[in-house]
Design an enzyme around this catalytic site. Structure first.
Site, PDB file in Angstrom:
ATOM      1  N   HIS A   1      -3.392   6.764   2.566  1.00 37.67           N
ATOM      2  CA  HIS A   1      -3.824   5.439   2.113  1.00 37.67           C
ATOM      3  C   HIS A   1      -5.146   5.106   2.803  1.00 37.67           C
ATOM      4  CE1 HIS A   1      -4.246   1.297   1.351  1.00 37.67           C
ATOM      5  NE2 HIS A   1      -3.851   0.897   2.546  1.00 37.67           N
TER       6      HIS A   1
ATOM      7  N   ASN B   1     -10.476  -0.617   0.426  1.00 33.57           N
ATOM      8  CA  ASN B   1      -9.026  -0.485   0.398  1.00 33.57           C
ATOM      9  C   ASN B   1      -8.510  -1.001  -0.952  1.00 33.57           C
ATOM     10  OD1 ASN B   1      -6.262  -0.847   0.692  1.00 33.57           O
ATOM     11  ND2 ASN B   1      -6.389  -1.724   2.753  1.00 33.57           N
TER      12      ASN B   1
ATOM     13  N   CYS C   1       0.813  -1.226   0.000  1.00 39.20           N
ATOM     14  CA  CYS C   1       0.000   0.000   0.000  1.00 39.20           C
ATOM     15  C   CYS C   1       0.845   1.275   0.000  1.00 39.20           C
ATOM     16  CB  CYS C   1      -0.942   0.005   1.199  1.00 39.20           C
ATOM     17  SG  CYS C   1      -1.859  -1.527   1.350  1.00 39.20           S
TER      18      CYS C   1
HETATM   19  O1  UT7 Z   1      -3.847  -1.609   3.688  1.00 41.19           O
HETATM   20  C1  UT7 Z   1      -3.253  -1.886   4.917  1.00 41.19           C
HETATM   21  C2  UT7 Z   1      -3.704  -3.177   5.444  1.00 41.19           C
HETATM   22  N1  UT7 Z   1      -4.842  -3.282   6.234  1.00 41.19           N
HETATM   23  C3  UT7 Z   1      -5.212  -2.511   7.275  1.00 41.19           C
HETATM   24  O2  UT7 Z   1      -4.809  -1.427   7.491  1.00 41.19           O
HETATM   25  C4  UT7 Z   1      -6.206  -3.125   8.216  1.00 41.19           C
HETATM   26  C5  UT7 Z   1      -5.936  -2.717   9.652  1.00 41.19           C
HETATM   27  N2  UT7 Z   1      -6.876  -3.354  10.559  1.00 41.19           N
HETATM   28  C6  UT7 Z   1      -8.179  -3.026  10.608  1.00 41.19           C
HETATM   29  O3  UT7 Z   1      -8.616  -2.144   9.903  1.00 41.19           O
HETATM   30  C7  UT7 Z   1      -9.051  -3.759  11.605  1.00 41.19           C
HETATM   31  O4  UT7 Z   1      -8.227  -4.512  12.486  1.00 41.19           O
HETATM   32  C8  UT7 Z   1     -10.085  -4.686  10.908  1.00 41.19           C
HETATM   33  C9  UT7 Z   1     -11.142  -3.858  10.213  1.00 41.19           C
HETATM   34  C10 UT7 Z   1      -9.397  -5.601   9.918  1.00 41.19           C
HETATM   35  C11 UT7 Z   1     -10.781  -5.560  11.963  1.00 41.19           C
HETATM   36  O5  UT7 Z   1     -11.406  -4.735  12.933  1.00 41.19           O
HETATM   37  P1  UT7 Z   1     -11.219  -5.046  14.483  1.00 41.19           P
HETATM   38  O6  UT7 Z   1     -12.006  -4.056  15.205  1.00 41.19           O
HETATM   39  O7  UT7 Z   1      -9.725  -5.059  14.731  1.00 41.19           O
HETATM   40  O8  UT7 Z   1     -11.857  -6.468  14.613  1.00 41.19           O
HETATM   41  P2  UT7 Z   1     -11.193  -7.813  15.170  1.00 41.19           P
HETATM   42  O9  UT7 Z   1     -10.209  -8.349  14.207  1.00 41.19           O
HETATM   43  O10 UT7 Z   1     -10.760  -7.578  16.578  1.00 41.19           O
HETATM   44  O11 UT7 Z   1     -12.440  -8.783  15.193  1.00 41.19           O
HETATM   45  C12 UT7 Z   1     -13.526  -8.570  16.113  1.00 41.19           C
HETATM   46  C13 UT7 Z   1     -14.585  -9.603  15.831  1.00 41.19           C
HETATM   47  C14 UT7 Z   1     -14.060 -11.024  15.748  1.00 41.19           C
HETATM   48  O12 UT7 Z   1     -15.013 -11.882  16.312  1.00 41.19           O
HETATM   49  P3  UT7 Z   1     -14.799 -12.496  17.789  1.00 41.19           P
HETATM   50  O13 UT7 Z   1     -13.533 -13.280  17.706  1.00 41.19           O
HETATM   51  O14 UT7 Z   1     -14.706 -11.320  18.697  1.00 41.19           O
HETATM   52  O15 UT7 Z   1     -16.029 -13.325  17.977  1.00 41.19           O
HETATM   53  C15 UT7 Z   1     -13.994 -11.290  14.275  1.00 41.19           C
HETATM   54  O16 UT7 Z   1     -14.108 -12.663  13.949  1.00 41.19           O
HETATM   55  O17 UT7 Z   1     -15.198  -9.336  14.564  1.00 41.19           O
HETATM   56  C16 UT7 Z   1     -15.197 -10.539  13.803  1.00 41.19           C
HETATM   57  N3  UT7 Z   1     -15.149 -10.182  12.385  1.00 41.19           N
HETATM   58  C17 UT7 Z   1     -16.243  -9.909  11.677  1.00 41.19           C
HETATM   59  N4  UT7 Z   1     -17.545  -9.897  12.003  1.00 41.19           N
HETATM   60  C18 UT7 Z   1     -18.423  -9.567  11.033  1.00 41.19           C
HETATM   61  C19 UT7 Z   1     -14.043 -10.044  11.584  1.00 41.19           C
HETATM   62  N5  UT7 Z   1     -14.425  -9.704  10.354  1.00 41.19           N
HETATM   63  C20 UT7 Z   1     -15.778  -9.599  10.372  1.00 41.19           C
HETATM   64  C21 UT7 Z   1     -16.750  -9.265   9.410  1.00 41.19           C
HETATM   65  N6  UT7 Z   1     -18.047  -9.269   9.781  1.00 41.19           N
HETATM   66  N7  UT7 Z   1     -16.417  -8.962   8.148  1.00 41.19           N
END
Ligand code: UT7
Length: 342
Positions: A269, A299, A113
């Site tokens: 980004h 993204n 990115c």
């Molecule tokens: O381009 C550069 C690369 N990428 C980034 O910059 C991404 C950086 N990270 C993020 O933006 C965030 O960490 C995410 C958007 C990817 C995830 O958000 P989060 O608030 O960090 O969520 P999490 O990974 O802590 O997941 C929380 C919960 C989990 O469930 P449990 O284990 O608490 O039951 C996930 O399984 O949300 C669940 N989850 C979803 N639920 C519904 C993960 N993806 C989804 C989804 N829909 N699409």
């Protein structure tokens, strides 16, 4: 550093197919509420039969016509992508052939990115170091829909496809020398110890006929467990991004000797709206100056900065003479920022 350069033109292209959050909720266990509240993404564009090079050519053609120059006056083409169509030839030579930019030398750059701003900086070094006319075309094009697993809700909802392009030169479109005195500064960093936070696999180790049978294949460097698809440790990337981006912005400002309030807009980004707002808060930037189009694009990796830049120029928000910071972070881990004038 006071230099003579100009962003002569910009262009961007988003595939026609638009996929909103509700459409994902029909194929995986997710919801519009989760995606919107955690990321700010409402919809994204996905290629529907188009290749990465095709969308790259579309963005490049728009940038060239915006710049008002002919393909023959391009000296260099840099393409940034993590989703090329071929390992060879590189994407830049495909674009050269498609556009008839026969005098340009060509290479691709992969810094995930952060790729676009690194290419922008490389082009700037050529442009600033030459008295003779020099014009660069930078194209960032990504089809992340090739790389994500559409059954993995942790990644597939985040990414979209698209391309953005910029024409940079030390001459006006009519050939006149550009008056010097424009601020340009850059800052880049990397942390290879975080490489495992975002991985996409290339080729397997060779199983050629001369391979020793008693030597096992090297174990995967990153414990990449998602086959050919992208794997991401979201929370680690989030933590990295909310530290690296503010640091890159503050460092480039310091190196350029300009204050934050002299900056008209930051074009970041587009990975997550929460990252952008956290970064703005951390450095004390008016959140309105942190530009975001992620709701409509998702993204698009290296393409996200030039797409956002082009859209904001066309909307009239970014105007000639304004001070901008372009900033990115991503796989590698890589990060950086460029302070420049539109
Ligand atoms: O381009 C550069 C690369 N990428 C980034 O910059 C991404 C950086 N990270 C993020 O933006 C965030 O960490 C995410 C958007 C990817 C995830 O958000 P989060 O608030 O960090 O969520 P999490 O990974 O802590 O997941 C929380 C919960 C989990 O469930 P449990 O284990 O608490 O039951 C996930 O399984 O949300 C669940 N989850 C979803 N639920 C519904 C993960 N993806 C989804 C989804 N829909 N699409």
């Amino acid at each position: 550093m006071n230099t003579s350069y100009k962003i002569l033109g910009t262009g961007s292209y988003l595939p026609e197919l638009t996929v909103d959050n509700e459409m994902y909720a029909k194929i995986i266990d997710t919801s519009d509420e989760w995606i919107t509240s955690r990321t700010g993404i409402a919809r994204r564009h996905l290629c529907d039969g188009e290749t990465t090079w095709e969308i790259a050519v579309k963005a490049a053609s728009i940038a060239l016509s915006d710049a008002g120059i002919s393909p023959e006056s391009i000296n260099m083409i840099i393409v940034t992508t993590i989703t090329p169509d071929y390992t060879t030839p590189n994407m830049a030579t495909i674009i050269q052939a498609e556009m008839g930019a026969e005098k340009a030398f060509c290479f691709d750059l992969n810094a995930a990115c952060t790729g676009f701003i690194q290419a922008f900086d490389v082009a700037m070094q050529y442009i600033m170091n030459r008295d003779t006319p020099f014009t660069a075309l930078i194209v960032a094009a990504e089809s992340l829909s090739k790389l994500v697993d559409f059954s993995d809700r942790r990644t597939c909802v985040l990414f979209g496809d698209g391309a953005g392009a910029v024409v940079l030169s030390n001459r006006e479109a009519n050939g006149d020398r550009i008056v010097s005195g424009r601020v340009y500064e850059s800052f880049f960093g990397a942390d290879g110890t975080g490489g495992g936070y975002m991985t996409g696999k290339a080729f397997e180790a060779a199983s050629h006929p001369f391979r020793s049978t008693d030597k096992p294949h090297r174990e995967d460097r990153f414990d990449h467990e998602t086959g050919i698809f992208l794997s991401m440790k979201g929370q680690e990337v989030y933590r990295f991004a909310t530290t690296a981006m503010p640091m890159a912005i503050e460092t480039v400002l310091e190196n350029a000797g300009i204050a934050l309030d002299e900056i008209d807009y930051v074009v970041p980004h587009q990975a997550n709206d929460r990252i952008l707002q956290a970064a703005a808060k951390r450095i004390g930037l008016d959140p309105e100056k942190m530009l975001s189009n992620i709701a409509e694009t998702g993204n698009t990796s290296s393409a996200s900065i030039p797409i956002c830049l082009d859209q904001e120029i066309r909307s009239g928000r970014i105007r000639r003479g304004q001070n901008l910071i372009l900033t990115g972070f991503g796989g590698g881990l890589t990060y950086g920022a460029c302070a420049c004038v539109y």
